[in-house]
Design an enzyme around this catalytic site. Structure first.
Site, PDB file in Angstrom:
ATOM      1  N   CYS A 179     -10.814  29.608 -18.834  1.00 48.36           N
ATOM      2  CA  CYS A 179     -11.368  28.266 -18.673  1.00 48.36           C
ATOM      3  C   CYS A 179     -10.361  27.210 -19.100  1.00 48.36           C
ATOM      4  O   CYS A 179      -9.866  27.226 -20.225  1.00 48.36           O
ATOM      5  CB  CYS A 179     -12.638  28.143 -19.508  1.00 48.36           C
ATOM      6  SG  CYS A 179     -13.290  26.468 -19.585  1.00 48.36           S
ATOM      7  N   CYS A 206       0.868  -1.191   0.000  1.00 51.20           N
ATOM      8  CA  CYS A 206       0.000   0.000   0.000  1.00 51.20           C
ATOM      9  C   CYS A 206       0.899   1.235   0.000  1.00 51.20           C
ATOM     10  O   CYS A 206       1.501   1.577   1.023  1.00 51.20           O
ATOM     11  CB  CYS A 206      -0.896  -0.023   1.230  1.00 51.20           C
ATOM     12  SG  CYS A 206      -2.101   1.320   1.290  1.00 51.20           S
TER      13      CYS A 206
END
Length: 371
Positions: free
Chosen positions: A203, A173
């Site tokens: 944008c 992990c």
């Protein structure tokens, strides 16, 4: 710079259309797994200890690591901090390639050793070789765990658990920040030609769509930089209270394109003279900004702005800000490759498409070949 003047003649010939702001919340979910062409790139000349070929053991002081590592990586690698689950780019990515230690470049995993776990962190069932990762007992926080460390630099990577899939039954992990990823087909050696730059020109849907078509650009990601909130959501940025700007992170091959061309495109496809506004998109999140990562990027940006000002290309003052880069936070999945996935939307047809057409006319010899 006469070539630049030719570029910007198009600002008069091909005026950009403006519609409603793209800063409207969109609840559309991205249900497809997008291939990430370049999630993280091994391109860290500022870190003298970073090498994806040298496996010689490193002995480096904490003070030296603090000088060369980004703060988030430093806290994880040297002080065993843990990033929040589901915030890293690659926890559920299925892109083929190789994973390296972000701290020193040591090869750790191949993508065929990876599996998608519900834990929200990149998970693997096997390491690259027996010396790539070492282990020690971790009894912190009242738990008994096995800490995973880079076999070359001893940086904290994550933990090893016994709940993984066959054939090993193990789950490595890992913190995503601890890993750098090179996609299959891009050799570690070739990444020395790669560079990233973060820019904002209104944008991010518009800016991303343009750069996706420029030769030499390997990947473009939409996201946020320059604010006071870590990993802000799109809705938070839309309030204008985070200080963040809508930006794109561009990874490009310096043997094919360069900073000058990146900036030429930037100053062609947006208006750098309107403060905190592009068309109907208004607010500090839409500011014209270049987040420079080093002095070379800063000087290149200053140079083109000075030349455009000298030539009076726009007839108005350029208000593009130059800000030191700190962090880039990738936007939600549905913002990535937005134009390609939403070509029928009015905003795409009436705002983004004209910018792409303008770019294609000005840089017609520099377009990627259509597949």
């Amino acid at each position: 710079m006469s070539k630049l003047k030719t570029f910007f003649n198009y600002l008069v010939i091909l005026p950009l259309l403006a519609l409603n702001a793209c800063g409207q919340p969109n609840n559309k979910k991205d249900t497809t797994q997008k291939t990430i062409a370049m999630e993280n790139v091994i391109n860290k000349p500022e870190n003298p200890y970073y090498s994806n070929t040298d496996t010689k053991k490193l002995t480096v002081s904490d003070a030296e690591w603090k000088k060369v590592l980004p703060e988030d990586l430093y806290q994880v690698a040297r002080h065993a901090d843990t990033e929040r689950a589901f915030t890293g780019k690659m926890w559920n990515s299925e892109t083929k390639g190789t994973y390296y230690c972000s701290t020193c470049g040591n090869k750790l995993f191949k993508s065929d050793q990876k599996f998608t776990s519900s834990c929200g962190w990149p998970s693997f069932f096997e390491q690259e070789n027996k010396s790539s990762i070492t282990f020690k007992d971790d009894n912190s926080y009242g738990m008994k765990r096995t800490e995973a460390l880079c076999g070359r630099c001893d940086s904290h990577l994550g933990h090893l658990f016994d709940d993984g899939p066959e054939p090993t039954g193990k789950r490595y992990c890992m913190n995503a920040v601890s890993l750098d990823f090179v996609p299959e087909g891009i050799s570690a050696k070739s990444t020395g030609n790669l560079e990233t730059i973060v820019i904002g020109g209104g944008c991010y849907w518009c800016v991303e769509a343009v750069y996706e078509n420029l030769q030499g650009v390997k990947s473009v990601s939409s996201g946020f930089s320059g604010g006071t909130v870590d990993n802000p959501s799109y809705a938070e940025v839309c309030t204008g209270r985070t200080g963040a700007a809508e930006v794109v992170e561009i990874t490009f091959d310096k043997s094919i394109t360069n900073l000058d061309e990146i900036f030429q495109v930037f100053f062609t496809v947006h208006d750098p003279t309107t403060l905190n506004r592009q068309g109907a998109d208004s607010g500090t999140q839409y500011r014209s900004v270049i987040f420079y990562k080093n002095e070379e990027q800063k000087k290149a940006a200053e140079s083109i702005i000075a030349e455009l000002t000298k030539e009076n290309v726009y007839g108005s003052k350029i208000v593009t800000t130059l800000e030191p880069f700190k962090k880039f936070f990738k936007a939600e999945d549905y913002h990535q490759n937005y134009y390609e996935n939403n070509k029928e939307q009015p905003y795409c047809q009436m705002v983004i498409q004209p910018k792409i057409e303008k770019f294609e006319k000005v840089f017609k010899d520099r377009l990627k070949k259509k597949k």
